[in-house]
Scaffold this active site. Structure first.
Site, PDB file in Angstrom:
ATOM      1  N   THR A 154       0.872  -1.177   0.000  1.00 25.82           N
ATOM      2  CA  THR A 154       0.000   0.000   0.000  1.00 25.82           C
ATOM      3  C   THR A 154       0.903   1.221   0.000  1.00 25.82           C
ATOM      4  O   THR A 154       2.124   1.101   0.140  1.00 25.82           O
ATOM      5  CB  THR A 154      -0.899   0.057   1.261  1.00 25.82           C
ATOM      6  OG1 THR A 154      -0.072   0.318   2.403  1.00 25.82           O
ATOM      7  CG2 THR A 154      -1.666  -1.231   1.475  1.00 25.82           C
ATOM      8  N   ASP A 155       0.322   2.408  -0.164  1.00 27.92           N
ATOM      9  CA  ASP A 155       1.137   3.625  -0.184  1.00 27.92           C
ATOM     10  C   ASP A 155       1.923   3.801   1.108  1.00 27.92           C
ATOM     11  O   ASP A 155       3.081   4.205   1.101  1.00 27.92           O
ATOM     12  CB  ASP A 155       0.240   4.852  -0.401  1.00 27.92           C
ATOM     13  CG  ASP A 155      -0.302   4.889  -1.830  1.00 27.92           C
ATOM     14  OD1 ASP A 155       0.240   4.137  -2.678  1.00 27.92           O
ATOM     15  OD2 ASP A 155      -1.267   5.634  -2.083  1.00 27.92           O
ATOM     16  N   CYS A 156       1.281   3.504   2.223  1.00 24.51           N
ATOM     17  CA  CYS A 156       1.979   3.704   3.501  1.00 24.51           C
ATOM     18  C   CYS A 156       2.773   2.470   3.937  1.00 24.51           C
ATOM     19  O   CYS A 156       3.661   2.563   4.778  1.00 24.51           O
ATOM     20  CB  CYS A 156       1.012   4.150   4.592  1.00 24.51           C
ATOM     21  SG  CYS A 156      -0.462   3.147   4.731  1.00 24.51           S
ATOM     22  N   TYR A 157       2.442   1.299   3.372  1.00 26.21           N
ATOM     23  CA  TYR A 157       3.197   0.068   3.678  1.00 26.21           C
ATOM     24  C   TYR A 157       3.639  -0.554   2.360  1.00 26.21           C
ATOM     25  O   TYR A 157       3.022  -1.492   1.860  1.00 26.21           O
ATOM     26  CB  TYR A 157       2.314  -0.927   4.442  1.00 26.21           C
ATOM     27  CG  TYR A 157       1.921  -0.495   5.838  1.00 26.21           C
ATOM     28  CD1 TYR A 157       2.853  -0.540   6.876  1.00 26.21           C
ATOM     29  CD2 TYR A 157       0.619  -0.084   6.122  1.00 26.21           C
ATOM     30  CE1 TYR A 157       2.495  -0.155   8.150  1.00 26.21           C
ATOM     31  CE2 TYR A 157       0.258   0.301   7.394  1.00 26.21           C
ATOM     32  CZ  TYR A 157       1.197   0.262   8.408  1.00 26.21           C
ATOM     33  OH  TYR A 157       0.850   0.622   9.682  1.00 26.21           O
TER      34      TYR A 157
END
Lengths: 388, 134
Positions: free
Chosen positions: A128-131
């Site tokens: 994901t964008d943050c992970y």
């Protein structure tokens, strides 16, 4: 004379508390009577060490750099839940491994972690964008984890049925291997030493009760699943059917691998032996009377495990003294009886808890909330129709 | 005349030699093969129930050892690993002859001489603490 939790804890702090096991207390009550024994004894320790499938651990791995939101997780090849936050998981005791099946499951991973062994962590993620990380493959020990605590939704069955097989075929069960034609009977209890049989109406064991769990100081966190206090009881209040259960919590980092052991039941699955010890405060004569119960006064039903439809039929009601004697007579046939839970290790646990209290290392915690009496068990209805 | 149950392990160098014939011819021993696992040129294990005069039996065992064959007397086909055993009692449920039973302190005891080698205890042990000797 009645005592309070605080008075007992003050005695523990001074090293003056009289602490005995639930087996030792039987003779004390016989010699001194309930009234005098209730004045003399402050705490009675109970324990059990048996297979308890509804067990598992919450773990937090910490974040890697760059971080991953773990969606598919295995530990030594055992699938753990990817249904929590990024690096949290719940590992169920009965989950079999992908490579070794039931011979090595979640319970064995938990035991390996407590024993300080390195465990192989593999996880995948869509990213994901943050992970952004999509894969991780590493080795972790218990010391590396931020948090690791057992949370067992159902332990310490108050009572449990004994098992027999009337069919002509051998059957493989969580009550062990049952020989055909009523070849044997198995039972699983610490009997007169068992925690909830010494407090049949849950007067002192409730949410927040401090306990021995796997060698650590843990707590009763809730009523256990399939909690049944509307069960059949004898005239004194002791359940004669499974009864109450407890949900337990405790820090794995303080546990001893001797008291949390992976188990394999042939053609059934993985389970976990959980060591639990519960102190019972002798607040009054009623509690002393409860803890003085003996195996000859505790009963359970022998159920036919070869019949599954409509529940296992009951063949006979027997006492734990009869089961412990090595054989039971059913319709004129003498049938061998064998235990499934370890009384030997349960006794070690009751003594260890006893020493903790005597040395002032363990204090009693009064329940924050007691559990309901009269709570009945529901089955699962099968409802027809694809959409509703 | 005495009878012993012995477990023989053949290292690679000793496979392919006619050891059994020697035991019969030279040492007057009589035996039944209870179990055999032999891979020619790799290694082998053989469980024998061996009968003969005490002197002959001892001499036969010396002969085997001189030929690099491991010889171990066994009572029972199963071994209980006491470090792993928790004395739960699950194995006693399937032991028809009470070779495995609980003592008065609820600790498991293994009467090796009573074992009839049904091997059900190996499957019944939840700790996997019971193993076949071969």
């Amino acid at each position: 004379m009645a005592k309070t939790y605080q008075e007992i804890n003050e005695k523990i702090a001074k090293g003056e508390a009289v602490v005995v096991t639930a087996e030792e207390v039987i003779d004390i009550v016989k010699k001194r009577g309930v009234k005098e024994a209730a004045d003399y004894v402050d705490v009675v320790t109970t324990a059990t060490f048996g297979p308890m499938c509804s067990s598992g651990a919450f773990l937090n791995f910490g974040h890697s750099d760059p971080p991953i939101r773990m969606a598919e997780i295995t530990l030594n090849g055992v699938v753990a839940s990817g249904g929590l936050a990024a690096v949290d998981t719940y590992l169920g005791a009965t989950q079999p491994s992908n490579d070794r099946g039931i011979e090595y499951g979640g319970a064995h991973v938990i035991n390996d972690l407590i024993a300080g062994k390195e465990v192989h962590l593999v996880a995948k993620s869509p990213g994901t964008d943050c992970y952004p990380r999509k894969e991780i493959d590493t080795w972790v020990t218990l010391a590396d984890l931020n948090e690791a605590y057992l949370f067992n939704p159902r332990n310490c069955y108050q009572n449990y049925n004994a098992a027999i097989n009337t069919s002509s075929k051998r059957i493989y069960t969580y009550m062990g291997i049952l020989q055909p034609n009523m070849g044997n009977i198995t039972y699983s209890t610490a009997g007169e030493l068992s925690p909830l049989l010494n407090d049949p109406l849950l007067k002192t064991i409730g949410m927040g009760t401090r306990i021995f769990l796997g060698g650590a100081q843990g707590y009763v966190s809730w009523m256990g699943t399939q909690f049944n206090t509307a069960c059949e009881r004898d005239e004194k209040g002791y359940p004669t059917t499974p009864g109450a259960t407890l949900a337990l919590i405790g820090n794995m980092k303080e546990m001893n691998p001797a008291y949390i052991r992976g188990a394999v039941y042939e053609k059934y699955g993985t389970s976990m032996f959980v060591g639990v010890g519960i102190p019972i405060p002798i607040l009054n004569e009623e509690m002393m009377s409860f803890v003085s119960v003996e195996n000859k006064d505790l009963h359970t039903n022998v159920l036919d495990y070869s019949v599954s439809k409509g529940g296992h039929p009951t063949l006979k009601k027997v006492s734990y003294a009869e089961l412990r004697s090595g054989s039971v007579d059913i319709n004129g046939k003498i049938i061998k009886t064998s235990p499934m839970s370890s009384l030997k290790v349960a006794r070690e646990i009751a003594l260890e808890l006893n020493h903790w209290i005597k040395k002032g290392k363990f204090f009693l915690q009064e329940p924050i909330q007691t559990f309901p009496i009269g709570n009945a068990l529901k089955g699962l209805e099968i409802k027809e129709g694809e959409s509703r | 005349m005495i009878t012993k149950k012995i477990l023989l392990s053949f290292p690679k160098v000793a496979t392919g030699k006619p050891m059994a014939m020697e035991l019969i011819k030279t040492y007057n021993l009589d035996f039944s093969i209870l179990k055999a696992l032999i891979d020619d040129n790799i290694k082998g294990t053989l469980l024998l129930e061996i009968r003969g005069e005490a002197n002959d039996l001892n001499a036969g065992i010396v002969f085997l050892r001189e030929n690099q064959i491991g010889v171990k007397e066994v009572q029972s086909m199963v071994v209980v690993d006491e470090k792993k055993c928790i004395s739960c009692g699950a194995c006693t449920a399937v032991c028809a002859v009470n070779a495995l039973e609980m003592d008065e302190n609820w600790s498991l005891i293994h009467h090796e001489d009573k074992c009839l080698e049904c091997m059900l205890c190996v499957k019944a042990c939840p700790m996997r603490a019971i193993h076949a000797v071969m």
